[in-house]
Design an enzyme around this catalytic site. Structure first.
Site, PDB file in Angstrom:
ATOM      1  N   GLU A  11      39.808  45.232  37.426  1.00 18.46           N
ATOM      2  CA  GLU A  11      41.017  45.020  37.230  1.00 18.46           C
ATOM      3  C   GLU A  11      41.139  43.627  36.687  1.00 18.46           C
ATOM      4  OE1 GLU A  11      43.522  47.145  37.389  1.00 18.46           O
ATOM      5  OE2 GLU A  11      42.481  48.863  38.015  1.00 18.46           O
ATOM      6  N   LEU A  35      29.230  35.751  62.722  1.00 25.48           N
ATOM      7  CA  LEU A  35      28.660  36.984  63.454  1.00 25.48           C
ATOM      8  C   LEU A  35      27.134  36.789  63.391  1.00 25.48           C
ATOM      9  CD1 LEU A  35      30.674  39.871  61.598  1.00 25.48           C
ATOM     10  CD2 LEU A  35      31.021  39.198  63.975  1.00 25.48           C
ATOM     11  N   LEU A  54      47.278  48.785  34.418  1.00 21.67           N
ATOM     12  CA  LEU A  54      46.304  47.721  35.227  1.00 21.67           C
ATOM     13  C   LEU A  54      47.304  46.945  36.246  1.00 21.67           C
ATOM     14  CD1 LEU A  54      43.689  46.857  32.895  1.00 21.67           C
ATOM     15  CD2 LEU A  54      43.489  48.665  34.306  1.00 21.67           C
ATOM     16  N   ILE A  75      33.312  53.943  35.620  1.00 23.47           N
ATOM     17  CA  ILE A  75      34.461  54.728  36.002  1.00 23.47           C
ATOM     18  C   ILE A  75      34.620  55.156  37.449  1.00 23.47           C
ATOM     19  CG2 ILE A  75      36.009  56.603  35.134  1.00 23.47           C
ATOM     20  CD1 ILE A  75      35.481  53.991  33.357  1.00 23.47           C
TER      21      ILE A  75
HETATM   22  C1  LIG Z   1      32.900  49.230  41.468  1.00 22.50           C
HETATM   23  C2  LIG Z   1      33.603  49.129  39.897  1.00 22.50           C
HETATM   24  C3  LIG Z   1      34.852  50.119  39.691  1.00 22.50           C
HETATM   25  C4  LIG Z   1      35.093  50.231  38.393  1.00 22.50           C
HETATM   26  N1  LIG Z   1      36.142  51.033  37.915  1.00 22.50           N
HETATM   27  C5  LIG Z   1      36.555  51.102  36.673  1.00 22.50           C
HETATM   28  C6  LIG Z   1      37.455  52.315  36.346  1.00 22.50           C
HETATM   29  O1  LIG Z   1      37.747  53.041  37.115  1.00 22.50           O
HETATM   30  N2  LIG Z   1      38.097  52.394  34.918  1.00 22.50           N
HETATM   31  C7  LIG Z   1      37.567  51.380  34.247  1.00 22.50           C
HETATM   32  O2  LIG Z   1      38.140  51.481  32.973  1.00 22.50           O
HETATM   33  N3  LIG Z   1      37.049  50.067  34.624  1.00 22.50           N
HETATM   34  C8  LIG Z   1      36.313  50.114  35.823  1.00 22.50           C
HETATM   35  N4  LIG Z   1      35.620  49.201  36.262  1.00 22.50           N
HETATM   36  C9  LIG Z   1      35.211  47.982  35.107  1.00 22.50           C
HETATM   37  C10 LIG Z   1      35.831  46.884  35.424  1.00 22.50           C
HETATM   38  O3  LIG Z   1      37.300  46.700  35.156  1.00 22.50           O
HETATM   39  C11 LIG Z   1      35.047  45.787  34.474  1.00 22.50           C
HETATM   40  O4  LIG Z   1      33.892  45.520  35.243  1.00 22.50           O
HETATM   41  C12 LIG Z   1      35.792  44.361  34.208  1.00 22.50           C
HETATM   42  O5  LIG Z   1      36.922  44.355  33.531  1.00 22.50           O
HETATM   43  C13 LIG Z   1      34.938  43.369  33.821  1.00 22.50           C
HETATM   44  O6  LIG Z   1      34.330  43.766  32.531  1.00 22.50           O
HETATM   45  P1  LIG Z   1      32.721  43.496  32.326  1.00 22.50           P
HETATM   46  O7  LIG Z   1      32.162  44.194  33.694  1.00 22.50           O
HETATM   47  O8  LIG Z   1      32.294  44.400  31.396  1.00 22.50           O
HETATM   48  O9  LIG Z   1      32.306  42.005  32.492  1.00 22.50           O
HETATM   49  P2  LIG Z   1      32.631  40.995  31.154  1.00 22.50           P
HETATM   50  O10 LIG Z   1      33.820  41.437  30.325  1.00 22.50           O
HETATM   51  O11 LIG Z   1      31.471  41.135  30.256  1.00 22.50           O
HETATM   52  O12 LIG Z   1      32.631  39.560  31.620  1.00 22.50           O
HETATM   53  C14 LIG Z   1      31.351  39.013  32.362  1.00 22.50           C
HETATM   54  C15 LIG Z   1      31.840  37.619  32.825  1.00 22.50           C
HETATM   55  O13 LIG Z   1      32.335  36.982  31.860  1.00 22.50           O
HETATM   56  C16 LIG Z   1      33.473  36.365  32.180  1.00 22.50           C
HETATM   57  N5  LIG Z   1      34.487  36.406  30.990  1.00 22.50           N
HETATM   58  C17 LIG Z   1      34.854  37.319  30.116  1.00 22.50           C
HETATM   59  N6  LIG Z   1      35.617  36.861  29.197  1.00 22.50           N
HETATM   60  C18 LIG Z   1      35.741  35.628  29.427  1.00 22.50           C
HETATM   61  C19 LIG Z   1      36.273  34.490  28.860  1.00 22.50           C
HETATM   62  N7  LIG Z   1      37.279  34.749  27.536  1.00 22.50           N
HETATM   63  N8  LIG Z   1      36.450  33.280  29.356  1.00 22.50           N
HETATM   64  C20 LIG Z   1      35.930  33.024  30.350  1.00 22.50           C
HETATM   65  N9  LIG Z   1      35.049  34.009  31.130  1.00 22.50           N
HETATM   66  C21 LIG Z   1      34.978  35.118  30.516  1.00 22.50           C
HETATM   67  C22 LIG Z   1      34.211  37.311  33.164  1.00 22.50           C
HETATM   68  O14 LIG Z   1      34.977  36.551  34.162  1.00 22.50           O
HETATM   69  C23 LIG Z   1      32.690  37.631  33.850  1.00 22.50           C
HETATM   70  O15 LIG Z   1      32.518  36.626  34.890  1.00 22.50           O
HETATM   71  C24 LIG Z   1      34.946  48.986  37.546  1.00 22.50           C
HETATM   72  C25 LIG Z   1      33.974  48.037  38.060  1.00 22.50           C
HETATM   73  C26 LIG Z   1      33.485  48.148  39.016  1.00 22.50           C
HETATM   74  C27 LIG Z   1      32.225  47.070  39.517  1.00 22.50           C
END
Ligand SMILES: Cc1cc2nc3c(=O)[nH]c(=O)nc-3n(C[C@H](O)[C@H](O)[C@H](O)COP(=O)(O)OP(=O)(O)OC[C@H]3O[C@@H](n4cnc5c(N)ncnc54)[C@H](O)[C@@H]3O)c2cc1C
Lengths: 262, 396
Positions: B373, B348, B249, B172
């Protein structure tokens, strides 16, 4: 305190400036036009005077239609009103002509204080502020680095060789400001939106009761003959000394013999 | 025909500048200057130290950047969406972390209060959030529910006087510096709802994630809600259904599509000027075909991204923007920026791995932007569904 600030719109010098092939001026295509930096400091100082002493800040600009954008920047910083003066007869007017026009505008409005930038970064002339004071018959100080308003008098400081000159000047007066006088505020986004809705009056020479023959191109005593681009910088010379001592000796020698600054 | 292209900046090859209104240009310029003075001189150090500059928050508020496209009657600037996009672009030219702060505050906190809140909630919160007196965060993602937020485990239990929330939110942005959190949770009937949770409510805690190698100048936290009780008037009356969370979003992704352009421009301009100056084998590396190809690829990606963002802005201002169009822009522009940053880093050479230059920092940050996002893949699936009519998310 009713403060009038005279501002100019100039090309943004952070971008390359190209001279037209025929030498008649600079190539305006693709140029960004901005509020002259020095005038930004003048507007800032006017806003600070208003914050401390109340009153109004009015900005005035002589220039073609695009110049209203410079006025909008000043409005977005917080100026109350803006007056734009343009007349096709002013195309080619010289600094004295512009100063006379400004004097006529300022004369028609309340003014306890008139501020200008020390120079405009397009032609670096430093003429308009001083000439404006003459035409208005007001006391003046140029390139001020500090301003304090007292009862009917202003105390200003000028940075001069080796010290600071302190002057007491009866108001109303005309001052041109140095960039060290303050740090201008950023125009805020709500300010930009408010400025957009403000009406900018455009006055013609006729509105001001001025004769084009006296202030316009026809009256200009200074005319641009030709513009040349600055000479190309020659490639630097690279020396590869054997030791730090030799390097120092070569540089000292260069400063003495070639650059002749030592 | 043979004349040189008269562009104002090397990265504005199609003169997009000419499409902008005076207000859009002034808004962009004021934030550009702010970033030049207040962000760029320090960002390398902040990033290395893992520091988010909270001291910039009131300044961003005063400038009017926060929620700048929301109406003036709530203390916001009331800018159009292209101007808003340009602000995001300039902030991200500085750093994705600074832009993320503004995106979360504006699109994920102020927007839901504006769109789903009561009039009282709007009047109470929006002006303070706009001034930066209050900071917000947005809790949707959970440790085991990212791309699939419908799998969330956070629960909201109705009581006589309000709601009790329990669960964990992960990743978050702004978590530990926030005064309030917009938290999404499932009620007993299984409906997802949005709540305003003051972060000083008993049972609420935030724990920063310190091991990031990306987005280091930004606060990212875990939120723990342990039986957090809030009164009824902190539930967002219109925030009922997961679609409402997704609506936020869409707003944030819109800004990200613009922001990515800023990061890409920073990398391209840096690489171009370096390539002109850096001499290898007796000539500037800019005079080699491989480096020219890299630079041309970068410029092509930037130009495409600019036009996509600009047109998306027109559609948004006309009230005709569809979320799938936002997906295309977010997916394309962020991936393009990431590729530009990597290519710039290569141009670079060794210098490119330091924070003296910007490319590596941007490249590292953009890895996060590519994931959050909606990951690149998720947007592929959203677009795939849109054009084929077939869902390919593969829900088991
Ligand atoms: C710096 C940072 C700030 C953030 N800030 C916020 C915030 O303020 N509020 C908030 O709520 N969230 C926040 N997030 C969370 C972010 O939105 C999630 O990390 C993102 O939605 C992906 O979810 P996950 O990391 O659980 O990955 P997962 O959903 O577990 O995905 C892992 C991998 O699997 C792939 N994948 C998943 N499902 C499928 C599918 N059906 N088919 C093919 N590929 C798939 C994805 O593309 C990814 O490559 C933040 C993340 C970061 C890194």
């Amino acid at each position: 305190m009713d403060v009038v600030v005279c501002v100019k719109q100039v090309p943004d010098t952070e971008q390359p400036i190209r001279v037209r092939a025929d030498g008649s001026g600079i190539d305006e295509q693709g140029l960004n036009w901005i509020l002259n930096y020095y005038d930004e400091h003048a507007v800032e100082e006017a806003l600070r005077v208003r914050e401390r002493h109340g009153g109004t800040v009015t900005v005035v600009c002589v220039g073609p239609p695009r110049a209203t954008e410079a006025l909008r920047t000043a409005l977005a910083m917080g100026a109350d009103e803006a007056v734009h003066v343009w007349d096709p007869a002013l195309e080619g007017a010289d600094h004295l002509g512009v100063s006379r026009v400004l004097a006529e505008v300022v004369r028609r409005m309340p003014h306890d204080l008139v501020l200008c930038g020390r120079l405009a970064t397009d032609d670096n002339a430093s003429v308009v502020g001083a000439a404006l004071a003459e035409y208005l018959g007001l006391a003046q100080a140029t390139a001020i680095a500090k301003l304090e308003i007292g009862d009917g008098v202003a105390t200003v400081e000028r940075e001069v060789e080796g010290g600071v000159e302190v002057l007491r000047v009866p108001l109303p007066a005309v001052f041109t400001v140095e960039r060290t006088i303050n740090e201008p505020r950023y125009p805020t986004l709500p300010g930009i939106m408010k400025a957009k809705r403000k009406e900018i009056r455009t006055l013609s020479l006729q509105d001001l009761g001025l004769d084009p023959a006296q202030v316009g191109a026809a009256a200009a005593r200074v005319r641009y003959a030709r513009f040349d681009p600055p000479p190309r910088r020659e490639a630097g010379r690279v020396v590869t000394p054997e030791s730090p001592e030799e390097g120092a000796r070569l540089i000292a020698q260069f400063l003495q013999d070639t650059a002749k600054v030592l | 025909m043979a004349q040189q292209v008269a562009y104002r900046a090397p990265s504005d090859f199609y003169a997009v500048e000419d499409l902008l209104t005076d207000v859009q240009r002034s808004a962009r310029d004021t934030v550009r200057r702010f970033v030049d003075r207040e962000v760029l001189p320090h960002i390398g150090r902040w990033w290395l130290e893992g520091h988010f500059p909270t001291e910039l928050v009131p300044k961003l508020g005063e400038l009017g950047v926060l929620g700048a496209n929301l109406p003036e009657e709530y203390g916001c600037a009331g800018l159009d969406n292209i101007a808003y996009g340009l602000l995001m672009q300039e902030l991200e030219r500085g750093d994705s972390g600074i832009r993320s702060f503004a995106s979360v505050q504006g699109a994920l906190v102020m927007y839901p209060i504006y769109a789903y809140g009561s009039e009282d909630q709007r009047r109470h919160y929006l002006p303070k959030l706009a001034r930066g007196e209050l900071v917000g965060c947005f809790g949707l993602t959970e440790p085991t529910a990212g791309s699939d937020p419908a799998a969330m485990n956070t629960r909201a239990r109705k009581t006589a006087r309000g709601w009790v929330l329990s669960g964990t939110k992960m990743w978050i942005t702004n978590g530990s510096i926030a005064h309030l959190a917009i938290v999404w949770a499932r009620d007993e009937a299984g409906t997802v709802r949005g709540f305003i949770v003051p972060t000083d409510t008993p049972g609420f805690s935030a724990h920063d994630i310190h091991t990031k190698v990306s987005m280091r100048a930004s606060v990212t936290s875990e939120l723990v809600l342990d039986e957090v009780e809030i009164p009824d008037d902190l539930a967002l009356p219109g925030a009922v259904g997961l679609g409402k969370a997704l609506g936020c979003l869409t707003q944030a992704r819109y800004g990200i599509a613009w922001g990515a352009v800023g990061a890409a421009v920073a990398c391209f301009e840096e690489a171009l000027s370096y390539a002109r100056d850096r001499v290898a084998f007796g000539r500037p590396i800019a005079a080699t075909q491989i480096v020219q190809e890299r630079l041309v690829d970068m410029l092509t990606k930037i130009t495409t991204s600019q036009l996509v963002a600009y047109r998306l802005g027109q559609l948004k201002d006309a009230g005709r923007m569809h979320y799938a169009q936002v997906s295309l822009a977010k997916r394309h522009n962020v991936r393009a920026a990431l590729e530009v940053a990597r290519e710039a880093r290569q141009v670079l050479g060794a210098y490119g791995i330091t924070t003296e230059y910007h490319a590596m920092r941007h490249a590292a940050n953009l890895e996060s932007v590519d994931t959050y996002e909606g990951t690149y893949d998720i947007h592929t699936l959203i677009l795939g569904r849109e054009i084929t009519g077939h869902e390919a998310f593969g829900r088991a």
